[in-house]
Design a protein around this motif. Structure first.
Motif, PDB file in Angstrom:
ATOM      1  N   ARG A 176       0.829  -1.192   0.000  1.00 48.63           N
ATOM      2  CA  ARG A 176       0.000   0.000   0.000  1.00 48.63           C
ATOM      3  C   ARG A 176       0.875   1.259   0.000  1.00 48.63           C
ATOM      4  NH1 ARG A 176      -3.218  -2.483  -2.097  1.00 48.63           N
ATOM      5  NH2 ARG A 176      -5.328  -3.079  -1.433  1.00 48.63           N
ATOM      6  N   ALA A 177       0.241   2.419  -0.099  1.00 48.41           N
ATOM      7  CA  ALA A 177       0.948   3.696  -0.238  1.00 48.41           C
ATOM      8  C   ALA A 177       0.805   4.539   1.020  1.00 48.41           C
ATOM      9  CB  ALA A 177       0.417   4.465  -1.442  1.00 48.41           C
ATOM     10  N   VAL A 178       1.792   5.425   1.206  1.00 50.99           N
ATOM     11  CA  VAL A 178       1.811   6.388   2.308  1.00 50.99           C
ATOM     12  C   VAL A 178       1.820   7.785   1.711  1.00 50.99           C
ATOM     13  CG1 VAL A 178       3.145   7.280   4.264  1.00 50.99           C
ATOM     14  CG2 VAL A 178       3.118   4.824   3.790  1.00 50.99           C
ATOM     15  N   GLY A 179       0.987   8.662   2.244  1.00 52.10           N
ATOM     16  CA  GLY A 179       1.050  10.068   1.869  1.00 52.10           C
ATOM     17  C   GLY A 179       1.806  10.856   2.923  1.00 52.10           C
ATOM     18  N   ASP A 180       2.626  11.783   2.495  1.00 51.69           N
ATOM     19  CA  ASP A 180       3.357  12.658   3.402  1.00 51.69           C
ATOM     20  C   ASP A 180       3.111  14.092   2.942  1.00 51.69           C
ATOM     21  OD1 ASP A 180       5.596  14.400   4.274  1.00 51.69           O
ATOM     22  OD2 ASP A 180       6.412  12.575   5.156  1.00 51.69           O
ATOM     23  N   THR A 181       2.496  14.887   3.814  1.00 50.81           N
ATOM     24  CA  THR A 181       2.053  16.218   3.394  1.00 50.81           C
ATOM     25  C   THR A 181       3.205  17.135   2.978  1.00 50.81           C
ATOM     26  OG1 THR A 181       1.996  16.920   5.720  1.00 50.81           O
ATOM     27  CG2 THR A 181      -0.071  16.125   4.736  1.00 50.81           C
ATOM     28  N   TYR A 182       4.387  16.944   3.568  1.00 48.96           N
ATOM     29  CA  TYR A 182       5.536  17.776   3.195  1.00 48.96           C
ATOM     30  C   TYR A 182       5.958  17.486   1.754  1.00 48.96           C
ATOM     31  CZ  TYR A 182      10.399  19.253   2.809  1.00 48.96           C
ATOM     32  OH  TYR A 182      11.581  19.800   2.376  1.00 48.96           O
ATOM     33  N   HIS A 183       6.137  16.206   1.429  1.00 49.41           N
ATOM     34  CA  HIS A 183       6.546  15.841   0.075  1.00 49.41           C
ATOM     35  C   HIS A 183       5.440  16.156  -0.933  1.00 49.41           C
ATOM     36  CE1 HIS A 183      10.128  14.019   1.643  1.00 49.41           C
ATOM     37  NE2 HIS A 183       9.425  13.237   2.443  1.00 49.41           N
ATOM     38  N   MET A 184       4.188  15.948  -0.532  1.00 49.68           N
ATOM     39  CA  MET A 184       3.072  16.253  -1.427  1.00 49.68           C
ATOM     40  C   MET A 184       3.019  17.740  -1.764  1.00 49.68           C
ATOM     41  SD  MET A 184       0.121  13.832   0.238  1.00 49.68           S
ATOM     42  CE  MET A 184      -1.114  14.441  -0.906  1.00 49.68           C
ATOM     43  N   ASN A 185       3.356  18.587  -0.814  1.00 46.99           N
ATOM     44  CA  ASN A 185       3.359  20.030  -1.048  1.00 46.99           C
ATOM     45  C   ASN A 185       4.324  20.420  -2.166  1.00 46.99           C
ATOM     46  OD1 ASN A 185       2.916  22.928  -0.256  1.00 46.99           O
ATOM     47  ND2 ASN A 185       5.085  22.761   0.279  1.00 46.99           N
ATOM     48  N   ILE A 186       5.386  19.642  -2.326  1.00 43.71           N
ATOM     49  CA  ILE A 186       6.380  19.909  -3.372  1.00 43.71           C
ATOM     50  C   ILE A 186       5.986  19.263  -4.694  1.00 43.71           C
ATOM     51  CG2 ILE A 186       8.797  19.545  -4.053  1.00 43.71           C
ATOM     52  CD1 ILE A 186       9.491  19.581  -1.048  1.00 43.71           C
ATOM     53  N   GLU A 187       5.445  18.055  -4.637  1.00 43.45           N
ATOM     54  CA  GLU A 187       5.304  17.242  -5.846  1.00 43.45           C
ATOM     55  C   GLU A 187       3.908  17.188  -6.458  1.00 43.45           C
ATOM     56  OE1 GLU A 187       7.667  16.076  -7.579  1.00 43.45           O
ATOM     57  OE2 GLU A 187       9.281  16.459  -6.158  1.00 43.45           O
ATOM     58  N   GLU A 188       2.870  17.323  -5.666  1.00 37.90           N
ATOM     59  CA  GLU A 188       1.522  17.133  -6.199  1.00 37.90           C
ATOM     60  C   GLU A 188       0.953  18.451  -6.725  1.00 37.90           C
ATOM     61  OE1 GLU A 188       0.493  14.214  -6.566  1.00 37.90           O
ATOM     62  OE2 GLU A 188       1.377  12.959  -4.992  1.00 37.90           O
ATOM     63  N   ASP A 189       0.424  18.438  -7.938  1.00 38.21           N
ATOM     64  CA  ASP A 189      -0.222  19.629  -8.484  1.00 38.21           C
ATOM     65  C   ASP A 189      -1.426  20.021  -7.627  1.00 38.21           C
ATOM     66  OD1 ASP A 189       1.604  19.567 -10.538  1.00 38.21           O
ATOM     67  OD2 ASP A 189       0.234  18.622 -11.971  1.00 38.21           O
ATOM     68  N   ASP A 190      -2.170  19.024  -7.186  1.00 41.39           N
ATOM     69  CA  ASP A 190      -3.352  19.238  -6.347  1.00 41.39           C
ATOM     70  C   ASP A 190      -3.341  18.152  -5.276  1.00 41.39           C
ATOM     71  OD1 ASP A 190      -5.858  19.293  -5.162  1.00 41.39           O
ATOM     72  OD2 ASP A 190      -6.900  19.812  -7.008  1.00 41.39           O
ATOM     73  N   PRO A 191      -2.800  18.450  -4.088  1.00 39.06           N
ATOM     74  CA  PRO A 191      -2.666  17.407  -3.061  1.00 39.06           C
ATOM     75  C   PRO A 191      -3.980  16.733  -2.697  1.00 39.06           C
ATOM     76  CG  PRO A 191      -1.343  19.319  -2.482  1.00 39.06           C
ATOM     77  CD  PRO A 191      -2.176  19.712  -3.663  1.00 39.06           C
ATOM     78  N   CYS A 192      -5.064  17.480  -2.634  1.00 39.63           N
ATOM     79  CA  CYS A 192      -6.340  16.866  -2.249  1.00 39.63           C
ATOM     80  C   CYS A 192      -6.836  15.906  -3.330  1.00 39.63           C
ATOM     81  CB  CYS A 192      -7.374  17.947  -1.959  1.00 39.63           C
ATOM     82  SG  CYS A 192      -7.001  18.903  -0.467  1.00 39.63           S
ATOM     83  N   SER A 193      -6.692  16.280  -4.590  1.00 38.48           N
ATOM     84  CA  SER A 193      -7.064  15.364  -5.669  1.00 38.48           C
ATOM     85  C   SER A 193      -6.182  14.126  -5.667  1.00 38.48           C
ATOM     86  CB  SER A 193      -6.964  16.071  -7.024  1.00 38.48           C
ATOM     87  OG  SER A 193      -7.933  17.089  -7.135  1.00 38.48           O
ATOM     88  N   ALA A 194      -4.897  14.305  -5.371  1.00 40.27           N
ATOM     89  CA  ALA A 194      -3.982  13.169  -5.316  1.00 40.27           C
ATOM     90  C   ALA A 194      -4.399  12.188  -4.225  1.00 40.27           C
ATOM     91  CB  ALA A 194      -2.558  13.654  -5.085  1.00 40.27           C
ATOM     92  N   LEU A 195      -4.794  12.712  -3.074  1.00 39.53           N
ATOM     93  CA  LEU A 195      -5.275  11.843  -1.995  1.00 39.53           C
ATOM     94  C   LEU A 195      -6.532  11.099  -2.422  1.00 39.53           C
ATOM     95  CD1 LEU A 195      -4.787  14.203   1.077  1.00 39.53           C
ATOM     96  CD2 LEU A 195      -3.518  12.093   0.624  1.00 39.53           C
ATOM     97  N   ALA A 196      -7.451  11.797  -3.044  1.00 39.78           N
ATOM     98  CA  ALA A 196      -8.698  11.165  -3.464  1.00 39.78           C
ATOM     99  C   ALA A 196      -8.449  10.060  -4.483  1.00 39.78           C
ATOM    100  CB  ALA A 196      -9.649  12.218  -4.030  1.00 39.78           C
ATOM    101  N   GLU A 197      -7.558  10.316  -5.423  1.00 42.03           N
ATOM    102  CA  GLU A 197      -7.278   9.320  -6.455  1.00 42.03           C
ATOM    103  C   GLU A 197      -6.533   8.113  -5.900  1.00 42.03           C
ATOM    104  OE1 GLU A 197      -5.250  11.585  -9.421  1.00 42.03           O
ATOM    105  OE2 GLU A 197      -7.036  12.790  -9.899  1.00 42.03           O
ATOM    106  N   ALA A 198      -5.754   8.325  -4.851  1.00 41.18           N
ATOM    107  CA  ALA A 198      -4.991   7.227  -4.250  1.00 41.18           C
ATOM    108  C   ALA A 198      -5.788   6.465  -3.198  1.00 41.18           C
ATOM    109  CB  ALA A 198      -3.716   7.782  -3.613  1.00 41.18           C
ATOM    110  N   ALA A 199      -7.008   6.892  -2.939  1.00 34.92           N
ATOM    111  CA  ALA A 199      -7.784   6.395  -1.797  1.00 34.92           C
ATOM    112  C   ALA A 199      -7.788   4.876  -1.638  1.00 34.92           C
ATOM    113  CB  ALA A 199      -9.217   6.923  -1.868  1.00 34.92           C
TER     114      ALA A 199
END
Length: 264
Positions: A177-200
């Motif tokens: 499974r996958a882990v989300g990290d808000t610090y890395h997501m802030n740098i890499e994800e165009d839309d962190p909330c959409s990325a979380l939803a898609e990875a759900a």
């Protein structure tokens, strides 16, 4: 959602003392650190005593000098063996699982020399081999191996949740499974909330820290939006504090727990 805190952030000589401090500060558990050279395995008596005393320790964040995506086959093999051992220990403790990045500090496409010694197809192959072996071991123990994307300056192979999910899916194993990290997501994800939803469907764990790598509430992340998204997708895992502390832990940790709980 529970809020946990990595063990190195919490004052105390023992896990029992750390847990007492953490719970008084508003946290629900301790995230452990898994060092190499079988160090984590050597802690089993200590960890078993802590469990017997009621310490909640659901997850392990790897802290090794090399990882499953290393360029060296020998070092990759050692990393896999270390993680197998850590999975066995966390299973004995009744925990959720162990997380690892593809690598850390090994190479960056954004810094000289820019050209990695291994092509992307081989990167994917070595990661998929390692995750499949670890996933099979985790499945036999009823725990998870969890892949954490890191930002582009710390790792060149897996930077986004979508990349992590693709590898999880490719193993065909429910134990990867996958882990989300808000610090890395802030740098890499165009839309962190959409990325979380898609990875759900593959999201098993979250680590939280600010845009500046300090504790939540000291930077510019939209915590209301992040945590509302996790609630909306039905995420029931932990939020593990992994950050640098601005201020003394006696003050910073209670403030951070209170800050996060405002949005839960």
């Amino acid at each position: 959602m529970r809020i946990t805190c990595q063990e190195q952030l919490v004052p105390g000589r023992t896990l029992q003392e750390k847990f007492d401090f953490a719970t008084a500060a508003g946290f629900d558990g301790i995230e452990l650190r898994g060092k190499g050279d079988r160090h984590f395995e050597s802690r089993l008596p200590e960890l078993a005593r802590a469990k017997a005393d009621g310490v909640v320790m659901p997850t392990v964040c790897v802290e090794m000098p090399h990882f499953i995506g290393d360029f060296s086959a020998e070092l990759r093999r050692d990393a896999i063996d270390q993680l197998r051992s850590q999975l066995s220990v966390i299973a004995e403790l009744g925990g959720l699982g162990v997380m690892t990045p593809a690598s850390w500090g090994q190479f960056s496409l954004r810094l000289p020399p820019f050209e990695p010694p291994r092509p992307p197809a081989e990167d994917r192959a070595v990661l998929l081999d390692a995750l499949t072996e670890l996933g099979e071991h985790a499945a036999a123990l009823d725990v998870l191996i969890m892949l954490e994307p890191l930002n582009r300056y710390e790792n060149h192979m897996v930077n986004t949740l979508a990349q992590a999910v693709e590898l999880c899916r490719a193993t065909g194993l429910g134990s990867v499974r996958a882990v989300g990290d808000t610090y890395h997501m802030n740098i890499e994800e165009d839309d962190p909330c959409s990325a979380l939803a898609e990875a759900a469907p593959y999201l098993a764990h979250m680590q939280v820290s600010e845009s500046n790598r300090h504790q939540p509430g000291t930077g510019h992340l939209d915590w209301a939006a992040h945590l509302a998204t996790l609630d909306a997708i039905g995420y029931h895992g932990d939020l593990a504090l992994e950050c640098r502390l601005r201020g003394e832990p006696e003050t910073a940790l209670p403030q951070t727990a209170a800050f996060l709980r405002k949005f839960l």
